[in-house]
Design an enzyme around this catalytic site. Structure first.
Site: not given
Length: 141
Positions: A94-96
């Site tokens: 999710t961070c990317f």
């Protein structure tokens, strides 16, 4: 007021044309790869709610920015290596704004595995359950 809300929160429905435009693929995937063609076919068949759930699975947000210029990063689809891809589940980073997708060869298998993932894998840290550890309190003051 509606215009301000739209600018802040985005549209309720996922704009698949915009999402496709803002998607990149990691080798061996490309726009013409059979698994990627299945992915977009699945997304077309998903309900608006399921499309939002897929975005949330991949990015922890359920809405896209309004325009390509508003994206902080592109959506990335990478290959998840599996000996039995039609039995494997996608994974999200999710961070990317990235998902790892097995090389599905069957739309039904892909849809079933992706639906399960977007419906049941919604917590980033699972409320700490992944660690199963105790934090020692310091009694000294």
């Amino acid at each position: 007021w509606n215009q301000a809300e739209l600018l802040v929160t985005g549209r309720n429905e996922v704009d698949l044309r915009l999402l496709r435009e803002m998607t990149v693929y990691e080798n061996p995937f490309s726009e013409s790869h059979p698994t990627i063609r299945l992915f977009w076919e699945m997304m077309e068949e998903f309900t608006p709610a399921e499309r939002s759930m897929m975005i949330k699975f991949a990015w922890s947000r359920d809405r896209l920015p309004l325009t390509a210029a508003d994206f902080s990063s592109k959506f990335k689809i990478t290959r998840l290596f599996s000996n039995n891809p039609n039995q494997a589940f996608p994974q999200a980073h999710t961070c990317f704004f990235t998902i790892d997708v097995p090389e599905y060869t069957d739309l039904e298998a892909m849809t079933q595995r992706c639906r399960y993932a977007i419906e049941h894998c919604t917590s980033i840290d699972n409320d700490g359950a992944a660690g199963d550890f105790q934090v020692e309190e310091d009694d000294e003051e």
